[in-house]
Design a protein around this motif. Structure first.
Motif, mmCIF file in Angstrom:
data_model
loop_
_atom_site.group_PDB
_atom_site.id
_atom_site.type_symbol
_atom_site.label_atom_id
_atom_site.label_comp_id
_atom_site.label_asym_id
_atom_site.label_seq_id
_atom_site.Cartn_x
_atom_site.Cartn_y
_atom_site.Cartn_z
ATOM 1 N N LEU A 1 0.819 -1.227 0.000
ATOM 2 C CA LEU A 1 0.000 0.000 0.000
ATOM 3 C C LEU A 1 0.848 1.270 0.000
ATOM 4 N N ILE A 2 2.109 1.124 -0.317
ATOM 5 C CA ILE A 2 2.987 2.286 -0.178
ATOM 6 C C ILE A 2 2.564 3.445 -1.083
ATOM 7 N N SER A 3 2.156 3.100 -2.289
ATOM 8 C CA SER A 3 1.766 4.143 -3.236
ATOM 9 C C SER A 3 0.514 4.891 -2.723
ATOM 10 N N VAL A 4 -0.387 4.123 -2.137
ATOM 11 C CA VAL A 4 -1.614 4.697 -1.576
ATOM 12 C C VAL A 4 -1.279 5.631 -0.405
ATOM 13 N N ARG A 5 -0.391 5.155 0.462
ATOM 14 C CA ARG A 5 -0.013 5.958 1.634
ATOM 15 C C ARG A 5 0.608 7.293 1.229
ATOM 16 N N VAL A 6 1.535 7.224 0.276
ATOM 17 C CA VAL A 6 2.250 8.446 -0.087
ATOM 18 C C VAL A 6 1.285 9.424 -0.767
ATOM 19 N N GLY A 7 0.425 8.918 -1.624
ATOM 20 C CA GLY A 7 -0.552 9.791 -2.286
ATOM 21 C C GLY A 7 -1.424 10.510 -1.261
ATOM 22 N N VAL A 8 -1.921 9.751 -0.295
ATOM 23 C CA VAL A 8 -2.781 10.349 0.750
ATOM 24 C C VAL A 8 -1.980 11.388 1.543
ATOM 25 N N ALA A 9 -0.732 11.065 1.864
ATOM 26 C CA ALA A 9 0.088 11.991 2.674
ATOM 27 C C ALA A 9 0.310 13.314 1.927
ATOM 28 N N VAL A 10 0.582 13.245 0.637
ATOM 29 C CA VAL A 10 0.824 14.491 -0.121
ATOM 30 C C VAL A 10 -0.481 15.294 -0.211
ATOM 31 N N ALA A 11 -1.574 14.625 -0.519
ATOM 32 C CA ALA A 11 -2.854 15.348 -0.632
ATOM 33 C C ALA A 11 -3.206 16.014 0.699
ATOM 34 N N ARG A 12 -2.965 15.321 1.803
ATOM 35 C CA ARG A 12 -3.299 15.899 3.113
ATOM 36 C C ARG A 12 -2.382 17.067 3.463
ATOM 37 N N ALA A 13 -1.108 16.957 3.087
ATOM 38 C CA ALA A 13 -0.191 18.076 3.365
ATOM 39 C C ALA A 13 -0.681 19.323 2.617
ATOM 40 N N LEU A 14 -1.211 19.136 1.429
ATOM 41 C CA LEU A 14 -1.708 20.290 0.664
ATOM 42 C C LEU A 14 -3.013 20.815 1.272
ATOM 43 N N LYS A 15 -3.824 19.914 1.784
ATOM 44 C CA LYS A 15 -5.083 20.357 2.410
ATOM 45 C C LYS A 15 -4.792 21.241 3.613
ATOM 46 N N LYS A 16 -3.690 20.988 4.284
ATOM 47 C CA LYS A 16 -3.314 21.822 5.427
ATOM 48 C C LYS A 16 -3.072 23.264 4.970
ATOM 49 N N LEU A 17 -2.733 23.428 3.713
ATOM 50 C CA LEU A 17 -2.560 24.780 3.155
ATOM 51 C C LEU A 17 -3.849 25.282 2.499
ATOM 52 N N GLU A 18 -4.950 24.607 2.819
ATOM 53 C CA GLU A 18 -6.274 24.948 2.266
ATOM 54 C C GLU A 18 -6.331 24.744 0.763
ATOM 55 N N ILE A 19 -5.532 23.815 0.281
ATOM 56 C CA ILE A 19 -5.590 23.451 -1.139
ATOM 57 C C ILE A 19 -6.419 22.173 -1.253
ATOM 58 N N ASP A 20 -7.446 22.217 -2.096
ATOM 59 C CA ASP A 20 -8.333 21.074 -2.264
ATOM 60 C C ASP A 20 -7.705 20.038 -3.188
ATOM 61 N N ALA A 21 -6.845 19.224 -2.627
ATOM 62 C CA ALA A 21 -6.104 18.267 -3.441
ATOM 63 C C ALA A 21 -6.782 16.897 -3.401
ATOM 64 N N TYR A 22 -6.776 16.239 -4.557
ATOM 65 C CA TYR A 22 -7.366 14.900 -4.687
ATOM 66 C C TYR A 22 -6.386 13.988 -5.395
ATOM 67 N N LEU A 23 -6.767 12.724 -5.521
ATOM 68 C CA LEU A 23 -5.875 11.751 -6.167
ATOM 69 C C LEU A 23 -6.524 11.174 -7.407
ATOM 70 N N LYS A 24 -5.771 11.186 -8.468
ATOM 71 C CA LYS A 24 -6.208 10.505 -9.691
ATOM 72 C C LYS A 24 -5.430 9.185 -9.703
#
Ligand code: BTN
Length: 240
Positions: free
Chosen positions: A87-110
């Motif tokens: 699940l490493i790819s899933v974990r890293v994708g979620v971590a990056v999207a969440r780090a951006l959400k902390k900056l109020e950026i509405d990030a999602y994963l394709k």
């Protein structure tokens, strides 16, 4: 935080600045210019779990499916050595999207792990396995959007940040993914679910409707009455 002696410079790298910092059990190696942080991270002396290699510029940054990753100054280019897990790819994708959400950026994963904001790519993730370890590369556009149709952090938020703050935030979020049902979190962020898509798998191109994402992060594609599970491929959403 303890700042150690600079690493030994290799032959031909006399003007390269290399700095090694120990931070919260991680060794972070900063280099000003490299061919690819993936290659530096794979070198045996830095191939210990937890090592993170960050560069200001990459001359031969690489992306998924053999594509180039254009890496001018003004982006985050980092490769980290982690224990490989399905699940490493899933974990890293979620971590990056969440780090951006902390900056109020509405990030999602394709699917599988392009990080997108309003349909534009802001970050990409490349995973290269080496034995029990995985070298996980993250390219995040911060001040520049090198490709048409891409976006960057400074275009999406007014909140102040820096490359190193973003990197720390991603690493922290990544650590926390080991304590939760990460597939559930991934599904909530994945904009590919429910889309009609075209997926290139080797030489085959498959068109279908994305029913869901499996417990292993694979694409569950409905093709007529059949359900096909795809573990990797290049995915294009058919509707913009
Ligand atoms: C993608 O194609 O979406 C994945 C891009 C991954 C780019 C990063 S930048 C840091 C690391 N070094 C590389 O050469 N590639 C990855």
């Amino acid at each position: 935080m303890h700042k150690s002696e600079p690493l030994n410079k290799r032959k031909g790298e006399s003007r390269t600045l290399i700095e090694q910092i120990h931070l919260m059990d991680r060794t972070i190696v900063h280099i000003d210019r490299v061919s690819s942080t993936q290659d530096v991270a794979k070198k045996t002396n830095s191939m210990s779990l937890g090592t993170v290699v960050v560069a200001d510029v990459q001359d031969q940054g690489r992306g998924q499916h053999g594509h180039e990753w254009i890496s001018p100054r003004g982006g985050l280019y980092a490769s980290m050595v982690l224990r490989n897990d399905p699940l490493i790819s899933v974990r890293v994708g979620v971590a990056v999207a969440r780090a951006l959400k902390k900056l109020e950026i509405d990030a999602y994963l394709k699917w599988p792990n392009d990080v997108v904001v309003a349909g534009k790519k802001i970050a990409g993730i490349l995973i290269e396995a080496k034995g029990e370890a995985a070298v996980v590369g993250i390219g995040l556009n911060i001040d520049t959007s090198p490709l048409p149709g891409s976006t960057c952090v400074t275009d999406q938020t007014k909140l102040p940040t820096s490359r190193d703050q973003l990197l720390r935030c991603i690493l922290d979020r990544l650590e926390r993914t080991y304590e939760e049902d990460i597939i559930q979190a991934y599904r909530q962020l994945c904009v590919t679910i429910g889309q009609d898509v075209k997926v290139s798998v080797g030489r085959e191109t498959i068109t279908g409707h994305v029913h869901s994402i499996s417990a292993l992060g694979h694409l569950m594609l409905k093709i007529g009455d059949q359900l096909r599970i795809i573990d990797s491929g290049q995915c294009t959403h058919l509707a913009p």
